[in-house]
Design an enzyme around this catalytic site. Structure first.
Site, PDB file in Angstrom:
ATOM      1  N   ASP A 329       0.816  -1.210  -0.007  1.00  0.00           N
ATOM      2  CA  ASP A 329       0.042   0.001   0.104  1.00  0.00           C
ATOM      3  C   ASP A 329       0.920   1.175   0.110  1.00  0.00           C
ATOM      4  O   ASP A 329       0.624   2.224  -0.665  1.00  0.00           O
ATOM      5  CB  ASP A 329      -0.848   0.108   1.262  1.00  0.00           C
ATOM      6  CG  ASP A 329      -0.100  -0.186   2.567  1.00  0.00           C
ATOM      7  OD1 ASP A 329       0.808  -0.643   2.368  1.00  0.00           O
ATOM      8  OD2 ASP A 329      -0.733   0.268   3.461  1.00  0.00           O
ATOM      9  N   ARG A 333       5.100   3.659   6.395  1.00  0.00           N
ATOM     10  CA  ARG A 333       4.811   3.647   7.591  1.00  0.00           C
ATOM     11  C   ARG A 333       4.913   2.201   8.226  1.00  0.00           C
ATOM     12  O   ARG A 333       5.155   1.262   7.174  1.00  0.00           O
ATOM     13  CB  ARG A 333       3.441   4.234   7.842  1.00  0.00           C
ATOM     14  CG  ARG A 333       2.265   3.728   7.121  1.00  0.00           C
ATOM     15  CD  ARG A 333       0.980   4.277   7.248  1.00  0.00           C
ATOM     16  NE  ARG A 333      -0.106   3.489   6.613  1.00  0.00           N
ATOM     17  CZ  ARG A 333      -0.949   4.202   5.889  1.00  0.00           C
ATOM     18  NH1 ARG A 333      -1.173   5.467   5.982  1.00  0.00           N
ATOM     19  NH2 ARG A 333      -2.122   3.627   5.322  1.00  0.00           N
ATOM     20  N   ASP A 334       4.103   1.856   9.128  1.00  0.00           N
ATOM     21  CA  ASP A 334       4.147   0.596   9.878  1.00  0.00           C
ATOM     22  C   ASP A 334       3.018  -0.089   9.017  1.00  0.00           C
ATOM     23  O   ASP A 334       2.233  -0.919   9.862  1.00  0.00           O
ATOM     24  CB  ASP A 334       3.746   0.613  11.254  1.00  0.00           C
ATOM     25  CG  ASP A 334       2.741   1.486  11.702  1.00  0.00           C
ATOM     26  OD1 ASP A 334       2.141   2.098  10.838  1.00  0.00           O
ATOM     27  OD2 ASP A 334       2.506   1.595  12.794  1.00  0.00           O
ATOM     28  N   GLU A 335       3.091  -0.351   7.793  1.00  0.00           N
ATOM     29  CA  GLU A 335       2.364  -1.236   6.978  1.00  0.00           C
ATOM     30  C   GLU A 335       2.990  -1.836   5.936  1.00  0.00           C
ATOM     31  O   GLU A 335       3.425  -3.016   6.105  1.00  0.00           O
ATOM     32  CB  GLU A 335       1.083  -0.285   6.293  1.00  0.00           C
ATOM     33  CG  GLU A 335       0.246   0.112   7.384  1.00  0.00           C
ATOM     34  CD  GLU A 335      -1.567   0.159   6.996  1.00  0.00           C
ATOM     35  OE1 GLU A 335      -1.891  -0.652   6.664  1.00  0.00           O
ATOM     36  OE2 GLU A 335      -1.972   1.167   7.161  1.00  0.00           O
ATOM     37  N   ASP A 342      -5.961  -2.069  -2.866  1.00  0.00           N
ATOM     38  CA  ASP A 342      -4.928  -1.049  -3.642  1.00  0.00           C
ATOM     39  C   ASP A 342      -4.524  -1.614  -4.842  1.00  0.00           C
ATOM     40  O   ASP A 342      -4.670  -0.812  -5.819  1.00  0.00           O
ATOM     41  CB  ASP A 342      -3.832  -0.392  -2.779  1.00  0.00           C
ATOM     42  CG  ASP A 342      -4.247  -0.095  -1.314  1.00  0.00           C
ATOM     43  OD1 ASP A 342      -5.026  -0.824  -0.625  1.00  0.00           O
ATOM     44  OD2 ASP A 342      -3.647   0.842  -0.870  1.00  0.00           O
ATOM     45  N   TRP A 399     -11.614  -5.141  -2.420  1.00  0.00           N
ATOM     46  CA  TRP A 399     -10.422  -5.743  -1.951  1.00  0.00           C
ATOM     47  C   TRP A 399     -10.469  -7.213  -2.334  1.00  0.00           C
ATOM     48  O   TRP A 399      -9.471  -7.957  -2.583  1.00  0.00           O
ATOM     49  CB  TRP A 399     -10.538  -5.497  -0.214  1.00  0.00           C
ATOM     50  CG  TRP A 399      -9.758  -4.115   0.066  1.00  0.00           C
ATOM     51  CD1 TRP A 399      -8.583  -4.049   0.567  1.00  0.00           C
ATOM     52  CD2 TRP A 399     -10.331  -2.922  -0.084  1.00  0.00           C
ATOM     53  NE1 TRP A 399      -8.548  -2.332   0.894  1.00  0.00           N
ATOM     54  CE2 TRP A 399      -9.412  -1.899   0.132  1.00  0.00           C
ATOM     55  CE3 TRP A 399     -11.602  -2.451  -0.609  1.00  0.00           C
ATOM     56  CZ2 TRP A 399      -9.700  -0.645   0.187  1.00  0.00           C
ATOM     57  CZ3 TRP A 399     -11.685  -0.968  -0.782  1.00  0.00           C
ATOM     58  CH2 TRP A 399     -11.021  -0.062  -0.306  1.00  0.00           C
ATOM     59  N   GLU A 616      -1.987   9.050  -0.441  1.00  0.00           N
ATOM     60  CA  GLU A 616      -3.227   8.330  -0.224  1.00  0.00           C
ATOM     61  C   GLU A 616      -4.585   9.160   0.025  1.00  0.00           C
ATOM     62  O   GLU A 616      -5.660   8.752  -0.432  1.00  0.00           O
ATOM     63  CB  GLU A 616      -2.871   7.707   1.309  1.00  0.00           C
ATOM     64  CG  GLU A 616      -3.917   7.007   1.980  1.00  0.00           C
ATOM     65  CD  GLU A 616      -3.299   6.456   3.395  1.00  0.00           C
ATOM     66  OE1 GLU A 616      -2.520   7.110   3.820  1.00  0.00           O
ATOM     67  OE2 GLU A 616      -3.954   5.226   3.624  1.00  0.00           O
ATOM     68  N   HIS A 639       0.945   6.570  -2.189  1.00  0.00           N
ATOM     69  CA  HIS A 639       0.153   5.314  -2.285  1.00  0.00           C
ATOM     70  C   HIS A 639      -0.418   5.420  -3.408  1.00  0.00           C
ATOM     71  O   HIS A 639      -1.017   6.348  -4.112  1.00  0.00           O
ATOM     72  CB  HIS A 639      -1.122   5.791  -1.255  1.00  0.00           C
ATOM     73  CG  HIS A 639      -1.437   5.171   0.073  1.00  0.00           C
ATOM     74  ND1 HIS A 639      -0.487   4.904   0.960  1.00  0.00           N
ATOM     75  CD2 HIS A 639      -2.530   4.120   0.109  1.00  0.00           C
ATOM     76  CE1 HIS A 639      -1.043   4.006   2.021  1.00  0.00           C
ATOM     77  NE2 HIS A 639      -2.132   3.597   1.303  1.00  0.00           N
TER      78      HIS A 639
HETATM   79  C1  BGC Z   1      -3.952   0.814   3.662  1.00  0.00           C
HETATM   80  C2  BGC Z   1      -4.713   0.954   2.659  1.00  0.00           C
HETATM   81  C3  BGC Z   1      -5.781  -0.171   2.616  1.00  0.00           C
HETATM   82  C4  BGC Z   1      -6.686   0.261   3.834  1.00  0.00           C
HETATM   83  C5  BGC Z   1      -7.817  -0.538   3.839  1.00  0.00           C
HETATM   84  C6  BGC Z   1      -4.866   1.333   5.119  1.00  0.00           C
HETATM   85  O1  BGC Z   1      -4.160   1.566   6.203  1.00  0.00           O
HETATM   86  O2  BGC Z   1      -2.882   1.829   3.674  1.00  0.00           O
HETATM   87  O3  BGC Z   1      -4.273   1.626   1.578  1.00  0.00           O
HETATM   88  O4  BGC Z   1      -6.378  -0.468   1.311  1.00  0.00           O
HETATM   89  O5  BGC Z   1      -5.992   0.714   5.078  1.00  0.00           O
HETATM   90  O6  BGC Z   1      -8.593  -0.168   4.899  1.00  0.00           O
END
Ligand code: BGC
Length: 739
Positions: A329, A333-335, A342, A399, A616, A639
């Site tokens: 995504d 950050r912490d993802e 996405d 999704w 984003e 994003h």
């Molecule tokens: C992510 C997204 C993702 C979304 C879903 C976010 O935290 O960065 O891009 O699709 O959560 O809710």
């Protein structure tokens, strides 16, 4: 030869040490010394790990690949890499050293850590003909290497001071091991170098990207440099409150004299780096090293509007920085997880620009392996972080539809039937899950309306509402996405000769259409309970409306767009199709006005506010230049979802549409709007398609059709010509064009 046969004697080995909550277990180096009487002509190394590894043979790094074995669904499968290492061997004593760090197997993912296990492990076999070296009890391991700490989110600590390494015997790994599969993905590698501009201790790489800094420094023994990373500056200072818990920091401890640092077990998403030290130091060089899954360039696009060209560059960098073994995504950050929604909306734009075949093939294998009752986790591979309903997974609009849309996009782009065949079962399972979910909650013809029951992300990031609004819209959009996926599966069934399925999904598609029209569409072209942009966009683009009703719906969309001052009000599910829904339904001029809108929300607002990758949130930087939410929290500047508009550049501005998967037959019908010229190309299996049009004294169009392909050309006047391989030039008076 089957993969497991290549490991004739290798055993999974480990140190036995466990990683903690802070993921602070230092990377471990496994070592083995062996002798060779002569260097063999051929020497193959097969290697994989639980963790990410780097192999050195006689002090030289094996291969250029990073973060191997790559991120797969480690519960089930792990990739094995194979290298030709004959040139690194020597007669006499040879030393193999393999360092294994956290990566995705251990380490932090979302708010979890050690998702797949607490201990790292290594499996390796070196085949030198008569001599075979394999991981077993005779290996040794140390945690006293130069890299003292490494984790994707938090960064790396490297200590170059000389230090004695204490080795201990390894033990055999006694945990569960995944199946070994050959490496199929695109390798993450260093794909570029950026030179920064320096202002004091702040370095501006002029581009948001994923990677690390490489620096050479002269310092006194024990000097500690700290490198922090950020996407933005606030009041002239580096700011990374939007990285949330990811520390994204390097701690570099120098030995006396010259030092060179380049982390290889972590990466960050950043544009700026701040380098400070606890004692004086002399920086000899600083570079930004771009890490990305290496993919060949496939398409090019440029036009007469520099802002659009900048947006195209943002899109390309969005791919480079978010295709890091999996489609993430965001890189900062912490993802940094494989969020399915996405990539569902962005996959096509990505494949216009890069050869994504290997990349998606690997990711789709994980998608299939994690699918349960037709539903897929929200991120693939799944960290389990968002899987609240593991036992009863529910389908998620957009999704979950990634299971259908991503393989279909890949098929249309590259025309590989086998790949479509590989995914067909999973695509079908996905729409069946949606069908069941719809039927469970509705009676009569309402059983064809999937109201998205349960939590949906919905119109995620739509700028005219907030979280509750986004998710609330899910129940209306879900039926449209259901319809779209059913139609894709219907088309896939036809291609694969599954006649029964084709019939089943044709019927289902018609039933959804009828129910949708009856319950949603009003006489005036508006929708009951759902008057928001993405709804109109998806209804128009997914083809649910009969010809006779399109005009009224398109007029309502245009009205809504004008009411919003030609600003974008779509979230993830509508953004890719907004301009198509307008341009294809008689509102070409308006589509370009939306594309070129400089106010917020709009793509050019991002460009005008210095974006080098798409954001984003449309309003990450507000019109007055302030940062949304003070720049902290869910505010990523990299994003790719909004970059899905890149599709429009190829498919409408150049006008290039596949008539057959893989472009053996294609259409060229440029939508020029106010632009003066555009040009681009696309590499296909048959060769390169080139398109170039210009408004000069007349409208001129040049098209290259590769050998064995054919094309249908439509000029602005509507005149059509069919052409075969070769160079073709067309011209007509400007009067034929839109005002
Ligand atoms: C992510 C997204 C993702 C979304 C879903 C976010 O935290 O960065 O891009 O699709 O959560 O809710």
């Amino acid at each position: 030869m089957k993969l497991f046969e290549k490991f004739t004697r290798a055993k999974w080995i480990m140190s036995g040490r466990e990683n903690d909550r802070a993921c602070s277990l230092p990377p471990e180096t496994f070592q083995k010394t062996f002798a060779l009487d002569k260097v063999p002509e051929r020497a193959r190394l097969f290697v994989t790990a639980l963790g990410i590894y780097e192999v050195f043979l006689n002090g030289k790094r094996v291969g250029r690949d990073l973060f191997t074995p790559g991120y797969t669904d480690y519960k089930r499968r792990v990739q094995v890499q194979e290298y030709d290492v004959s040139s690194l061997l020597r007669t006499g004593e040879n030393v193999l050293e393999v360092t294994v760090a956290n990566g995705w197997y251990l380490g932090r993912i979302g708010n979890k850590y050690n998702v797949y296990g607490r201990r790292r492990a290594l499996l390796l076999e070196l085949d030198c003909g008569e001599v075979r070296v394999a991981t077993d009890e005779s290996w040794e391991v140390t945690a006293d290497g130069e890299v003292r700490f490494a984790d994707f989110y938090d960064g790396e600590t490297i200590d170059l001071r000389k230090k004695e390494r204490r080795f201990a015997p390894v033990c055999l790994f006694d945990g569960p091991t995944p199946a070994l599969v050959p490496h199929t993905g695109a390798f993450v590698r260093e794909v570029g170098v950026l030179t920064p501009e320096r202002k004091g201790n702040l370095f501006d790489f002029k581009q948001n990207f994923a990677g690390v800094v490489r620096l050479k420094v002269r310092a006194k023994e024990g000097t500690i440099l700290t490198v922090r990373h950020g996407e933005i500056l606030m009041d002239g200072k580096l700011f990374n409150g939007n990285y949330r818990s990811a520390k994204a920091t390097l701690s570099l401890i120098c030995r006396e004299g010259e030092n060179e640092f380049c982390p290889t077990f972590t990466y960050m998403g950043f544009r700026y780096a701040e380098i400070t030290g606890n004692a004086p130091f002399e920086l000899l060089s600083v570079e930004g090293v771009v890490y990305s899954s290496e993919m060949a360039r496939r398409g090019t696009f440029s036009c007469g509007n520099e802002d659009i060209n900048k947006l195209q560059s943002c899109i390309e960098w969005g791919i480079t920085s978010n295709f890091v073994d999996i489609p993430t995504d965001c890189p900062q950050r912490d993802e940094r997880m494989g969020w399915t929604g996405d990539i569902c909306v962005f996959a096509n734009a990505a494949s216009y620009n890069f050869d994504t075949r290997a990349f998606f093939r690997k990711w789709l294998a994980d998608l299939r392996s994690e699918q349960k009752d037709g539903c897929i986790p929200v991120t693939i591979p799944s960290s389990g972080m968002y899987e609240s309903n593991k036992r009863h997974p529910i389908p998620l609009m957009t999704w979950g539809d990634a299971a259908v849309v991503v393989p279909w996009n890949a098929y249309m782009n590259f025309g590989e039937r086998e790949t479509l065949g590989e995914s067909y079962g999973s695509m079908k399972a996905c729409v069946e899950a949606e069908r069941r979910a719809a039927a469970k909650r509705g009676f009569g013809d309402k059983k064809f309306l999937w109201n998205g029951g349960g939590y949906q992300f919905g119109d995620w990031c739509a700028p005219d509402t907030s979280w509750a609004g986004w998710t609330g819209r899910g129940k209306h959009l879900a039926t449209l996405w259901f319809f779209n996926s059913v139609n894709i599966v219907r088309r896939a069934a036809r291609i694969l000769g599954r006649t029964e399925d084709e019939k089943r999904y044709s019927e289902l598609s018609e039933n959804i259409r009828a129910a949708f029209l009856r319950h949603y569409l009003k006489e005036d072209g508006t929708f009951r309970h759902a008057n928001f942009m993405s709804m109109y966009v998806c209804a128009l683009y997914f083809g649910i409306l009969p010809e006779a009703r399109k005009e009224a719906v398109a007029a309502q969309l245009a009205r809504l767009v004008l009411k919003n001052d030609r600003r974008v009000m779509t979230g993830f599910p509508g953004t890719p199709y907004l301009l198509f829904a307008l341009a294809d339904n008689g509102y070409e001029e308006l589509a370009f006005k939306v594309l070129l809108q400089e106010k917020c929300p709009g793509w050019m607002h991002m460009v005008r506010h210095g974006a080098t990758t798409t954001w984003e949130r449309w309003n990450a930087i507000e019109e007055d230049g302030s940062f949304f939410h003070g720049g902290a929290g869910m505010v990523s500047f990299n994003h790719y979802a909004a970059g899905a508009v890149g599709d429009f550049f190829y498919r409408r501005i150049l006008g290039l549409e596949p008539l057959e998967a893989g472009y053996s037959r294609f259409a060229v019908q440029p939508f020029c709007g106010p632009l003066t010229h555009a040009e681009g190309s696309l590499m296909t299996a048959r060769g390169k398609i080139e398109i170039k049009w210009k408004k000069g004294d007349a409208f001129t169009l040049h098209v290259t059709v590769p050998e064995g392909a054919s094309a249908e050309i439509t000029l602005p006047s509507g005149k059509r010509t069919a052409v075969t391989a070769g160079e073709h030039d067309f011209a007509e008076p400007l009067a034929c064009m839109l005002p």
